[in-house]
Design a protein around this motif. Structure first.
Motif, PDB file in Angstrom:
ATOM      1  N   VAL A 188      32.938  61.769  11.985  1.00 11.80           N
ATOM      2  CA  VAL A 188      34.164  60.988  12.190  1.00 11.80           C
ATOM      3  C   VAL A 188      35.211  61.459  11.198  1.00 11.80           C
ATOM      4  CG1 VAL A 188      33.408  59.104  10.673  1.00 11.80           C
ATOM      5  CG2 VAL A 188      35.143  58.657  12.412  1.00 11.80           C
ATOM      6  N   LYS A 189      36.441  61.523  11.677  1.00  6.77           N
ATOM      7  CA  LYS A 189      37.558  61.868  10.801  1.00  6.77           C
ATOM      8  C   LYS A 189      38.778  61.068  11.233  1.00  6.77           C
ATOM      9  CE  LYS A 189      40.039  65.651   8.605  1.00  6.77           C
ATOM     10  NZ  LYS A 189      40.073  67.111   8.423  1.00  6.77           N
ATOM     11  N   VAL A 190      39.370  60.376  10.282  1.00  5.04           N
ATOM     12  CA  VAL A 190      40.598  59.627  10.514  1.00  5.04           C
ATOM     13  C   VAL A 190      41.735  60.418   9.883  1.00  5.04           C
ATOM     14  CG1 VAL A 190      41.807  57.457  10.094  1.00  5.04           C
ATOM     15  CG2 VAL A 190      39.345  57.444  10.534  1.00  5.04           C
TER      16      VAL A 190
ATOM     17  N   SER B  23      36.344  47.814  17.498  1.00  2.00           N
ATOM     18  CA  SER B  23      34.891  47.830  17.301  1.00  2.00           C
ATOM     19  C   SER B  23      34.454  48.991  16.407  1.00  2.00           C
ATOM     20  CB  SER B  23      34.155  47.888  18.640  1.00  2.00           C
ATOM     21  OG  SER B  23      34.232  49.178  19.216  1.00  2.00           O
ATOM     22  N   LEU B  24      35.304  50.014  16.326  1.00  3.03           N
ATOM     23  CA  LEU B  24      35.017  51.183  15.489  1.00  3.03           C
ATOM     24  C   LEU B  24      35.764  51.123  14.152  1.00  3.03           C
ATOM     25  CD1 LEU B  24      35.223  53.916  18.276  1.00  3.03           C
ATOM     26  CD2 LEU B  24      33.172  52.850  17.336  1.00  3.03           C
TER      27      LEU B  24
ATOM     28  N   VAL C 124      36.036  60.846  16.769  1.00  3.22           N
ATOM     29  CA  VAL C 124      34.687  60.356  16.543  1.00  3.22           C
ATOM     30  C   VAL C 124      33.760  61.138  17.473  1.00  3.22           C
ATOM     31  CG1 VAL C 124      33.146  58.358  16.610  1.00  3.22           C
ATOM     32  CG2 VAL C 124      35.575  58.044  16.021  1.00  3.22           C
ATOM     33  N   LEU C 125      32.848  61.917  16.888  1.00  4.29           N
ATOM     34  CA  LEU C 125      31.882  62.667  17.677  1.00  4.29           C
ATOM     35  C   LEU C 125      30.607  61.837  17.779  1.00  4.29           C
ATOM     36  CD1 LEU C 125      31.324  65.347  19.155  1.00  4.29           C
ATOM     37  CD2 LEU C 125      30.404  66.219  16.985  1.00  4.29           C
TER      38      LEU C 125
ATOM     39  N   ILE D  54      33.659  52.675  11.326  1.00  6.94           N
ATOM     40  CA  ILE D  54      32.387  53.268  11.706  1.00  6.94           C
ATOM     41  C   ILE D  54      32.108  54.500  10.855  1.00  6.94           C
ATOM     42  CG2 ILE D  54      33.254  54.771  13.536  1.00  6.94           C
ATOM     43  CD1 ILE D  54      30.793  53.353  15.155  1.00  6.94           C
ATOM     44  N   LYS D  55      30.836  54.775  10.619  1.00  5.50           N
ATOM     45  CA  LYS D  55      30.474  55.936   9.805  1.00  5.50           C
ATOM     46  C   LYS D  55      29.319  56.688  10.452  1.00  5.50           C
ATOM     47  CE  LYS D  55      27.961  52.879   6.652  1.00  5.50           C
ATOM     48  NZ  LYS D  55      28.011  51.771   7.575  1.00  5.50           N
ATOM     49  N   VAL D  56      29.056  57.873   9.947  1.00  6.16           N
ATOM     50  CA  VAL D  56      27.994  58.718  10.481  1.00  6.16           C
ATOM     51  C   VAL D  56      26.682  57.935  10.498  1.00  6.16           C
ATOM     52  CG1 VAL D  56      26.632  60.800  10.055  1.00  6.16           C
ATOM     53  CG2 VAL D  56      29.124  60.863   9.808  1.00  6.16           C
ATOM     54  N   GLY D  57      25.987  58.017  11.625  1.00  7.44           N
ATOM     55  CA  GLY D  57      24.704  57.345  11.794  1.00  7.44           C
ATOM     56  C   GLY D  57      24.802  56.006  12.497  1.00  7.44           C
TER      57      GLY D  57
END
Length: 151
Positions: A133-135, A106-107, A122-123, A5-8
């Protein structure tokens, strides 16, 4: 594995049980931000430190309009015993146990070869979209001050 998953991106709605067996549904938290803090497995030192830190900072997140949640693939009874052993006061620890790791997957955060999620924050914004998001490397303790400074 799903693409990360990514921003937006819109976060697919989910309902998971917390350590007390209560349902937590993402869409029921609309109108406030949600921090999904994934940790690989309960009963491990870095995961313990991650969830203890998040519980210690719980009131600071809530004061900024954020509901922090801890998530892992551990079953509810394990989450309950773990939360009790750590003295968790406010933080909800969600069980992504069955279908195994479905929310993490799913993410794009589920690590198939290990059978658990990666370590990630994940905010999610008030509308259910990823704001940040930060992994992290599995052995890296997330810095929640970094997240608080974004708010």
């Amino acid at each position: 594995m799903t693409e990360q998953i990514k921003v937006g991106d819109q976060v697919r709605d989910f309902t998971l049980k917390d350590q007390d067996g209560n349902d937590v549904t993402l869409s029921s938290l609309r109108g406030k931000k949600v921090l999904l803090s994934f940790h690989p497995l309960a009963w491990t030192p870095i995961c313990r430190d991650q969830m203890k830190a998040l519980d210690d900072l719980y009131d600071r997140f809530v004061a900024k309009g954020v509901e922090p949640l801890g998530l892992s693939v551990d079953p509810i009874p394990s989450k309950k015993a773990w939360a009790d052993s750590m003295g968790i006061r406010s933080l909800k620890l969600l069980s992504d146990f069955w279908p195994h790791g479905a929310v993490a997957d799913s993410l794009g955060l589920f690590i198939e070869k290990h059978g658990f999620s990666g370590r990630a924050n994940v905010l999610v914004d008030e509308e259910g979209r990823v704001q940040w998001v930060k992994v992290y490397e599995l052995k890296t303790l997330p810095d929640f001050e970094e997240v608080l400074n974004l708010l």
